[in-house]
Design a protein around this motif. Structure first.
Motif, mmCIF file in Angstrom:
data_model
loop_
_atom_site.group_PDB
_atom_site.id
_atom_site.type_symbol
_atom_site.label_atom_id
_atom_site.label_comp_id
_atom_site.label_asym_id
_atom_site.label_seq_id
_atom_site.Cartn_x
_atom_site.Cartn_y
_atom_site.Cartn_z
ATOM 1 N N UNK A 132 1.574 93.395 108.425
ATOM 2 C CA UNK A 132 2.258 94.687 108.543
ATOM 3 C C UNK A 132 1.595 95.730 107.653
ATOM 4 N N UNK A 133 1.139 95.311 106.476
ATOM 5 C CA UNK A 133 0.531 96.258 105.536
ATOM 6 C C UNK A 133 -0.785 96.840 106.053
ATOM 7 N N UNK A 134 -1.418 96.189 107.047
ATOM 8 C CA UNK A 134 -2.693 96.679 107.590
ATOM 9 C C UNK A 134 -2.496 97.740 108.663
ATOM 10 N N UNK A 135 -1.295 97.832 109.213
ATOM 11 C CA UNK A 135 -1.041 98.780 110.299
ATOM 12 C C UNK A 135 -1.122 100.214 109.771
ATOM 13 N N UNK A 136 -1.848 101.064 110.476
ATOM 14 C CA UNK A 136 -2.001 102.458 110.068
ATOM 15 C C UNK A 136 -0.917 103.336 110.687
ATOM 16 N N UNK A 137 -0.714 103.195 111.986
ATOM 17 C CA UNK A 137 0.349 103.940 112.650
ATOM 18 C C UNK A 137 0.659 103.288 113.995
ATOM 19 N N UNK A 138 1.804 103.638 114.555
ATOM 20 C CA UNK A 138 2.218 103.188 115.876
ATOM 21 C C UNK A 138 2.391 104.408 116.761
#
Length: 301
Positions: A207-213
């Protein structure tokens, strides 16, 4: 042969990939690391193949194969290779061949070479399905020759084209890409990872690697490391799931990871963007009514 990951990412780490004869490895990494990786593996006496294929366009396909066979003193037969790789016009000069036909020379040279370790960089980028099938046949033959094969891709989906066991290299080092096949669905995974789709495969990303959705045409995609992966959910459900991890709904179609926000830009009185701290410096729309609230969230993060 040991591939030291620190030499690829440019920072100290104990991570490494040990290339063993008769094994294949699929690794996804940012495009920026490709040049450094090529130098490292070439210095280790591996044969590296890229999509920039050096050929003599004035000579024929068949003449190239004869040259490789003689150079490497290979026992493989030229006519057998022409048949296997479906070379329809072997006596035609390469200047008249298209890029998909010329790509087959890489596969043939890999089989003819006397190097123990073979490295392909982004072999599935902009190629055709027929060539991918030929690549897999070549892979089987390389294993039969007791060679190792390392395939490096810029897209995670392309790494899964090779095999189901995939590794990933980024600025934090080397890690295994977790899928529904190799991950125990325990409480820790549920709290730190999220399920997405890549090449019809369910994988788990941090989850911490996600930049945006973002929401597009009724589907939700997450963005990280320059790639998009689909989530089987709605943006509202994603917001409910991720809000406790520092994610913020900045626009009706976007959720950003506040830990990845680099700055907020005001374009005009009613036009704002959130700039993501990634290679592309992604510009995410920010609703006017959210402008003050997101700044407060960032201060208290």
């Amino acid at each position: 042969m040991d591939l030291e990951i620190g030499t690829v990412i440019g920072k100290p780490t104990n991570d490494k990939i040990q290339l063993v004869s008769g094994k294949t490895y699929a690794v996804q990494m940012p495009y920026d690391y490709f040049e450094r990786l090529s130098k490292v593996v070439r210095d280790s006496d591996a044969n590296v193949f890229t999509n920039d294929i050096p050929v003599y366009k004035r000579i024929t396909f068949k003449a190239h194969i004869h040259y490789f066979k003689k150079w490497y003193n290979s026992p493989l037969k030229v006519d057998d290779l022409i048949q296997q790789f479906r070379i329809e016009t072997p006596d035609e000069k390469l200047s008249k061949q298209n890029k998909n036909e010329i790509q087959k020379l890489n596969y043939i040279q890999a089989l003819l070479t006397d190097e123990q370790h073979i490295v392909f960089i982004d072999p599935f980028l902009h190629t055709i399905n027929d060539n991918i099938h030929l690549f897999h046949k070549m892979k089987e033959q390389l294993i039969d020759q007791n060679k190792s094969l390392l395939v490096v891709t810029s897209r995670l989906e392309d790494a899964f084209v090779l095999q189901s066991d995939v590794m990933k290299i980024n600025e934090d080092g080397l890690k295994i890409v977790e899928t529904s096949e190799n991950t125990v669905d325990d409480k820790e995974v549920q709290n730190t990872k999220i399920k997405v789709k890549a090449n019809d495969k369910t994988i788990f990303v941090d989850i911490s690697d996600i930049e945006f959705l973002e929401s597009q045409d009724g589907k939700v995609y997450i963005n990280l490391d320059g790639e998009k992966f689909m989530m089987e959910t709605t943006l509202q459900n994603a917001e409910d799931e991720l809000s406790s991890h520092g994610f913020y709904r900045c626009h009706r179609s976007y959720i950003v990871n506040l830990h990845k926000v680099k700055e907020i830009i005001t374009w005009s009185k009613n036009a704002y963007s959130v700039i993501i701290d990634n290679h592309e410096k992604s510009k995410i729309p920010l609703s006017r009514t959210k402008h003050n609230e997101i700044q407060e969230r960032l201060i208290t993060l």
